[in-house]
Write an enzyme that holds these catalytic residues in place. Structure first.
Site, PDB file in Angstrom:
ATOM      1  N   SER A 178     -27.187  20.227  15.039  1.00  0.00           N
ATOM      2  CA  SER A 178     -26.355  21.089  15.876  1.00  0.00           C
ATOM      3  C   SER A 178     -25.058  20.442  16.337  1.00  0.00           C
ATOM      4  O   SER A 178     -24.075  21.126  16.554  1.00  0.00           O
ATOM      5  CB  SER A 178     -27.153  21.583  17.083  1.00  0.00           C
ATOM      6  OG  SER A 178     -27.682  20.501  17.813  1.00  0.00           O
ATOM      7  N   HIS A 206     -28.907  26.865  13.074  1.00  0.00           N
ATOM      8  CA  HIS A 206     -27.513  26.971  12.620  1.00  0.00           C
ATOM      9  C   HIS A 206     -27.374  27.316  11.138  1.00  0.00           C
ATOM     10  O   HIS A 206     -26.269  27.363  10.621  1.00  0.00           O
ATOM     11  CB  HIS A 206     -26.766  25.668  12.925  1.00  0.00           C
ATOM     12  CG  HIS A 206     -26.788  25.336  14.378  1.00  0.00           C
ATOM     13  ND1 HIS A 206     -25.901  25.863  15.277  1.00  0.00           N
ATOM     14  CD2 HIS A 206     -27.634  24.565  15.102  1.00  0.00           C
ATOM     15  CE1 HIS A 206     -26.170  25.420  16.491  1.00  0.00           C
ATOM     16  NE2 HIS A 206     -27.225  24.630  16.409  1.00  0.00           N
ATOM     17  N   LYS A 237     -27.464  33.017  17.675  1.00  0.00           N
ATOM     18  CA  LYS A 237     -26.306  32.365  17.067  1.00  0.00           C
ATOM     19  C   LYS A 237     -25.725  33.305  16.003  1.00  0.00           C
ATOM     20  O   LYS A 237     -25.132  34.298  16.375  1.00  0.00           O
ATOM     21  CB  LYS A 237     -26.713  30.978  16.576  1.00  0.00           C
ATOM     22  CG  LYS A 237     -26.934  30.088  17.812  1.00  0.00           C
ATOM     23  CD  LYS A 237     -27.594  28.774  17.602  1.00  0.00           C
ATOM     24  CE  LYS A 237     -27.713  28.084  18.963  1.00  0.00           C
ATOM     25  NZ  LYS A 237     -28.703  27.020  18.992  1.00  0.00           N
TER      26      LYS A 237
HETATM   27  C1  LIG Z   1     -29.526  26.490  20.104  1.00  0.00           C
HETATM   28  C2  LIG Z   1     -30.636  25.705  19.522  1.00  0.00           C
HETATM   29  C3  LIG Z   1     -31.954  25.886  19.959  1.00  0.00           C
HETATM   30  C4  LIG Z   1     -32.285  26.743  21.139  1.00  0.00           C
HETATM   31  O1  LIG Z   1     -32.209  28.090  20.840  1.00  0.00           O
HETATM   32  P1  LIG Z   1     -31.948  29.133  22.027  1.00  0.00           P
HETATM   33  O2  LIG Z   1     -32.315  30.426  21.440  1.00  0.00           O
HETATM   34  O3  LIG Z   1     -30.504  29.004  22.362  1.00  0.00           O
HETATM   35  O4  LIG Z   1     -32.842  28.724  23.153  1.00  0.00           O
HETATM   36  C5  LIG Z   1     -32.950  25.210  19.284  1.00  0.00           C
HETATM   37  N1  LIG Z   1     -32.677  24.376  18.266  1.00  0.00           N
HETATM   38  C6  LIG Z   1     -31.418  24.165  17.850  1.00  0.00           C
HETATM   39  C7  LIG Z   1     -31.179  23.221  16.712  1.00  0.00           C
HETATM   40  C8  LIG Z   1     -30.365  24.797  18.477  1.00  0.00           C
HETATM   41  O5  LIG Z   1     -29.118  24.569  18.087  1.00  0.00           O
END
Ligand SMILES: *Cc1c(COP(=O)(O)O)cnc(C)c1O
Length: 384
Positions: A178, A206, A237
């Protein structure tokens, strides 16, 4: 003062350039936003396909609310599991090519629930050192033994697996890291799982919607599939809404329904969110044009940012971090861009390792080539 110790800790953080604060958006998520009353060209959301404010998703959410109301009113196992939830799970499973899927309220909760449900005392989890914070918390919560390997170091992972003689073995990894944007060597990891009878938990927060044929994610990107893989992706996302899902063999999903505390002991998400997500899934499937445009922007940014005093990290994804190093310098650069009406977040420890503060540039299919050109121009100016 009962909280003077906390005050002191915050002051120390501030002195190190590590204090965090929020800014308030006055407009919907988009590359062009108004923040605290001022307009910005923004490069920091994870809305990679530009769906967070898509009119068809807005309409689907409105229609979902009209049909299903606002609140789910109960947990999934009580009386909070609705038709849109169920349909979304079926379509997500089909989309990623797994027998079954289960939706969670957030990705953070999915990670806590999956790891806690699948391993415990006497078991071992193997984790990349740069995994997301939620995966790290999940390991602690599970009480399994934790073995961390250097970022992407498959030789070290192989050695650690060899040394582990008993219990379940679960390898957990970000698919696309991330804060770095690089992709885990999932094919090699799967081979190690087969060799050592381990399971592979892939967090594709991602990659889902962005990578692979039709946006099916990182497994499709590598063309790999195995019953050993437990796949997780978030829906806030690229999917532009909120939530997450886990897709795996039916027995794994049944285990989660019975043992994942963050699934069992929480109110189900509003069913209207699932209505919106069903629409989002369709836009993802039909989104080749958006993905092609995003790819073009990545190439344009990478060629434009050569010759700067900072290192553009190795990445083909929409996450393009510019490594600055020093915390204060990263903050200064972020502030200088902001003065020019451009918003890029400075990411500092503990989110990233000490001495690797960076500008995390993220691109969205909603950006135009001219937007990227503006960022490139501003960074070259600041480098002088
Ligand atoms: C954003 C993210 C999460 C958390 O997801 P949310 O739905 O925002 O709680 C988990 N793992 C990774 C790699 C992330 O980038």
């Amino acid at each position: 003062m009962p909280f003077s110790e906390l005050q002191k800790e915050l002051a120390e953080r501030a002195a190190q350039g590590l204090l965090r604060a929020r800014r308030t958006l006055n407009t919907p998520q988009s590359p062009h936003i108004v923040v605290d009353g001022k307009s910005y060209l923004a490069f920091c959301s994870n809305d990679y396909l530009g769906l967070a404010n898509h009119p068809q998703l807005v309409a689907a959410l409105q229609q979902g609310a009209a049909q299903w109301g606002v609140g789910a009113g109960a947990a999934h196992l009580v009386s909070g599991h609705f038709e849109p939830h169920h349909l979304l799970e079926q379509q997500l499973a089909t989309f990623v090519g797994k027998p079954s899927a289960l939706i969670f309220s957030t990705g953070y909760m999915a990670n806590l629930g999956v790891v806690q449900a699948l391993v415990g005392r006497g078991d071992t989890v193997f984790a990349d050192k740069l995994n997301h914070a939620s995966l790290n918390d999940a390991m602690t919560l599970s009480r399994a033994e934790v073995k961390r390997y250097r970022h992407g170091d498959m030789e070290q992972l192989a050695r650690l697996l060899e040394q582990t003689k008993s219990g379940r073995k679960l390898i957990i990894t970000d698919a696309v890291f991330s804060m770095d944007g690089d992709i885990a060597p999932l094919r090699e990891m799967l081979a190690l799982c087969e060799q050592h009878d381990a399971w592979l938990y892939v967090d594709d927060a991602h990659g889902f919607g962005v990578l692979g044929e039709r946006g099916r994610g990182s497994l499709a990107h590598f063309g790999i599939e195995s019953s050993r893989i437990i796949y997780m992706a978030t829906l806030g996302k690229a999917a532009g809404v909120s939530g997450a899902f886990v897709a795996a063999e039916q027995v794994v999903i049944d285990t989660l329904i019975n043992h994942a505390n963050s699934y069992v002991y929480t109110t189900a998400t509003p069913p209207a969110l699932s209505s919106a997500l069903l629409q989002s899934l369709q836009l993802i499937e039909e989104g080749d044009e958006r993905r092609a445009h995003l790819k073009l922007l990545v190439a344009r940014l990478r060629s434009g940012l050569t010759g700067l005093p900072w290192i553009l990290m190795e990445s083909d994804t929409a996450i393009q971090p510019l490594l600055i190093g020093d915390n204060q310098r990263a903050l200064e650069l972020s502030a200088a861009l902001r003065e020019r009406g451009i918003w890029v977040a400075a990411i500092r420890p503990p989110t990233v390792p000490q001495g690797t503060a960076r500008l995390r540039i993220t691109l969205s299919a909603e950006h135009g080539e001219a937007d990227v050109g503006r960022l490139i121009g501003a960074l070259h100016e600041l480098a002088c």
